[in-house]
Design a protein around this motif. Structure first.
Motif, short mmCIF file in Angstrom:
data_model
loop_
_atom_site.label_atom_id
_atom_site.label_comp_id
_atom_site.label_asym_id
_atom_site.label_seq_id
_atom_site.Cartn_x
_atom_site.Cartn_y
_atom_site.Cartn_z
N THR A 185 -54.81 -40.18 -43.61
CA THR A 185 -53.98 -41.02 -44.47
C THR A 185 -52.73 -41.47 -43.71
O THR A 185 -52.10 -40.67 -43.00
CB THR A 185 -53.55 -40.23 -45.73
N LEU A 186 -52.37 -42.73 -43.87
CA LEU A 186 -51.16 -43.28 -43.27
C LEU A 186 -50.10 -43.44 -44.35
O LEU A 186 -50.37 -43.99 -45.42
CB LEU A 186 -51.45 -44.65 -42.64
N VAL A 187 -48.91 -42.93 -44.07
CA VAL A 187 -47.78 -43.09 -44.98
C VAL A 187 -46.76 -44.00 -44.28
O VAL A 187 -46.38 -43.74 -43.14
CB VAL A 187 -47.13 -41.73 -45.33
N VAL A 188 -46.38 -45.07 -44.96
CA VAL A 188 -45.48 -46.07 -44.38
C VAL A 188 -44.19 -46.05 -45.18
O VAL A 188 -44.24 -46.14 -46.41
CB VAL A 188 -46.13 -47.47 -44.47
N PHE A 189 -43.03 -45.87 -44.52
CA PHE A 189 -41.81 -45.88 -45.31
C PHE A 189 -40.69 -46.73 -44.72
O PHE A 189 -40.50 -46.84 -43.52
CB PHE A 189 -41.30 -44.48 -45.67
N HIS A 190 -39.99 -47.34 -45.63
CA HIS A 190 -38.85 -48.23 -45.37
C HIS A 190 -37.74 -47.44 -44.67
O HIS A 190 -37.56 -46.25 -44.94
CB HIS A 190 -38.39 -48.78 -46.72
N GLY A 191 -36.99 -48.11 -43.81
CA GLY A 191 -35.93 -47.44 -43.05
C GLY A 191 -34.83 -46.82 -43.87
O GLY A 191 -34.12 -45.92 -43.39
N GLU A 192 -34.67 -47.25 -45.13
CA GLU A 192 -33.63 -46.65 -45.99
C GLU A 192 -34.24 -45.74 -47.06
O GLU A 192 -33.53 -45.29 -47.96
CB GLU A 192 -32.77 -47.73 -46.66
N PHE A 193 -35.54 -45.46 -46.95
CA PHE A 193 -36.22 -44.55 -47.89
C PHE A 193 -35.88 -43.11 -47.52
O PHE A 193 -36.10 -42.68 -46.39
CB PHE A 193 -37.74 -44.79 -47.79
N SER A 247 -35.44 -45.11 -53.37
CA SER A 247 -34.14 -44.79 -52.75
C SER A 247 -33.69 -45.86 -51.76
O SER A 247 -32.50 -46.02 -51.50
CB SER A 247 -34.19 -43.43 -52.06
N HIS A 248 -34.65 -46.62 -51.20
CA HIS A 248 -34.29 -47.66 -50.22
C HIS A 248 -33.47 -48.78 -50.87
O HIS A 248 -32.77 -49.50 -50.17
CB HIS A 248 -35.56 -48.23 -49.59
N THR A 249 -33.56 -48.92 -52.20
CA THR A 249 -32.75 -49.95 -52.86
C THR A 249 -31.48 -49.36 -53.47
O THR A 249 -30.52 -50.07 -53.71
CB THR A 249 -33.55 -50.65 -53.99
N ARG A 250 -31.47 -48.05 -53.69
CA ARG A 250 -30.31 -47.40 -54.33
C ARG A 250 -29.24 -46.96 -53.34
O ARG A 250 -28.08 -46.85 -53.69
CB ARG A 250 -30.78 -46.17 -55.13
N PHE A 251 -29.65 -46.67 -52.11
CA PHE A 251 -28.71 -46.07 -51.15
C PHE A 251 -28.66 -46.87 -49.85
O PHE A 251 -29.42 -46.60 -48.92
CB PHE A 251 -29.10 -44.62 -50.84
N PRO A 252 -27.77 -47.86 -49.79
CA PRO A 252 -27.62 -48.59 -48.52
C PRO A 252 -27.19 -47.62 -47.43
O PRO A 252 -26.52 -46.62 -47.70
CB PRO A 252 -26.52 -49.61 -48.81
N ARG A 283 -41.17 -52.01 -54.04
CA ARG A 283 -40.64 -51.30 -55.21
C ARG A 283 -40.24 -49.85 -54.88
O ARG A 283 -39.15 -49.40 -55.21
CB ARG A 283 -41.70 -51.29 -56.32
N ASP A 284 -41.15 -49.12 -54.21
CA ASP A 284 -40.96 -47.68 -54.00
C ASP A 284 -40.34 -47.35 -52.64
O ASP A 284 -39.79 -46.27 -52.46
CB ASP A 284 -42.30 -46.95 -54.11
N GLY A 285 -40.50 -48.26 -51.67
CA GLY A 285 -40.04 -47.97 -50.31
C GLY A 285 -41.04 -47.15 -49.52
O GLY A 285 -40.77 -46.73 -48.40
N ASP A 339 -24.85 -39.25 -51.25
CA ASP A 339 -25.04 -38.12 -52.15
C ASP A 339 -26.20 -38.43 -53.09
O ASP A 339 -26.19 -39.46 -53.77
CB ASP A 339 -23.74 -37.95 -52.97
N HIS A 340 -27.20 -37.56 -53.13
CA HIS A 340 -28.32 -37.81 -54.04
C HIS A 340 -28.96 -36.49 -54.45
O HIS A 340 -28.68 -35.44 -53.88
CB HIS A 340 -29.33 -38.76 -53.40
N ASP A 341 -29.82 -36.57 -55.44
CA ASP A 341 -30.33 -35.39 -56.12
C ASP A 341 -31.70 -35.00 -55.56
O ASP A 341 -32.68 -35.72 -55.72
CB ASP A 341 -30.45 -35.71 -57.62
N LEU A 342 -31.77 -33.83 -54.90
CA LEU A 342 -33.03 -33.39 -54.29
C LEU A 342 -34.11 -33.13 -55.33
O LEU A 342 -35.30 -33.18 -55.02
CB LEU A 342 -32.80 -32.11 -53.47
#
Length: 300
Positions: free
Chosen positions: A227-235, A185-190, A8-10, A212-215
């Motif tokens: 703590t481990l943070v895991v993120f998707h390649g398009e996140f 963002s991983h689902t919104r921005f290919p 869901r979140d990436g 283009d996206h909103d900071l």
């Protein structure tokens, strides 16, 4: 479930993934590596202006060769005009990369641990292939910003498969330059932007526009050490400069799918020495976990 949140979140935040002893061992090891390093052998590297800096052949070759080495990169402005460090090396180093996960026993042990293999299995990887690793110092007052990006820009496979794995080795807060990310963002921005290397000249360049996206939509990822943070390649994620008096050490590494049907791009900047191929965490054929096979001789 963690898998659902990740889809869901990436991004996935796993508290206490590393025990305090593991965190201490990695910090201690990085300190030793920096102690043993002679800064006169290094070229300056800037994360912010990498496009302009990498036109210098010496700097570029050092960066490209780091794919198969334990190499040292300094903060912008660390050296004066004569090439001498303005402040001691342990206070001006930006990062160590990019083969710690294979060449260094401490980082290799964590990167190839059974809990890491379990995590990647849970994320659906059939033959997870670690491709790069970095120890990031994020120095007090001078630790530079890392601009918004998607990891697939730098580490592309067809189809895209990279996952970023980021371990806090010190508490990371808004004050000392924690990660910020854009949930979903991983689902919104290919992926539209790639960093590619010219096979002949070794020159590195970017192709395609950044989405283009909103900071203002980014959220801080403040975490405790371990703590481990895991993120998707398009996140989409980034970090601001560290303007505090505290450093923000982290160990990060990136894994791609190494199974048949997923191709590592020959245009990626990161190309291993032919005698030092990528080594999977586990292989579906054997199911074995590779935590400590013989290391290549270059690690001595």
């Amino acid at each position: 479930s963690p898998g659902e949140a990740y889809r869901r979140d990436g991004v996935l935040v796993l508290e206490d993934f590393a025990a305090p002893g593991e965190v201490a061992a990695m910090r201690e090891r990085a300190e030793r590596l920096v102690e043993g390093f002679d800064p006169h052998t290094v070229a300056i590297f800037s994360t912010k202006k990498q496009e302009s800096h990498l036109t210098q052949k010496q700097s570029r070759d050092y960066f490209n060769d780091s794919a198969s080495n334990i190499s040292f990169f300094f903060e912008e402005g660390a050296f004066d005009e004569e090439g001498h460090l303005r402040v001691p090396k342990e206070k001006s180093i930006n990062k160590i990369g990019h083969a710690l996960h294979d060449l260094d026993p401490v980082f290799r042990g964590f990167s190839r641990s059974s809990k890491m293999c379990g995590l990647l299995r849970d994320l659906g990887y059939a033959r997870p292939l670690p491709v790069q690793s970095m120890y990031i110092f994020k120095q007090p007052r001078i630790g530079g910003e890392v601009v918004p990006h998607q990891d697939s820009t730098f580490l592309y496979t067809d189809p895209p498969s990279v996952v970023g794995i980021w371990l806090a080795l010190e508490d990371a807060t808004v004050d000392n330059g924690c990660l910020w990310g854009l949930p979903g963002s991983h689902t919104r921005f290919p992926l539209a932007r790639r960093m590619v290397r010219d096979a002949n000249s070794g020159a590195i360049d970017f192709e395609g526009p950044q989405a283009d996206h909103d900071l203002s939509e980014y959220e801080p990822i403040e975490v405790k050490a371990g703590t481990l943070v895991v993120f998707h390649g398009e996140f989409f994620h980034m970090s601001y400069e560290n303007k505090s008096e505290k450093s923000r050490h982290a160990y990060t590494f990136h894994v791609v799918e190494g199974a048949v049907g997923c191709e590592w791009s020959e245009r990626n900047w990161l190309q291993r020495d032919p005698n030092f191929p990528f080594e999977p965490l586990f292989d579906p054929q054997t199911k074995e976990v590779s935590s400590s096979p013989s290391l290549p001789s270059s690690s001595s």
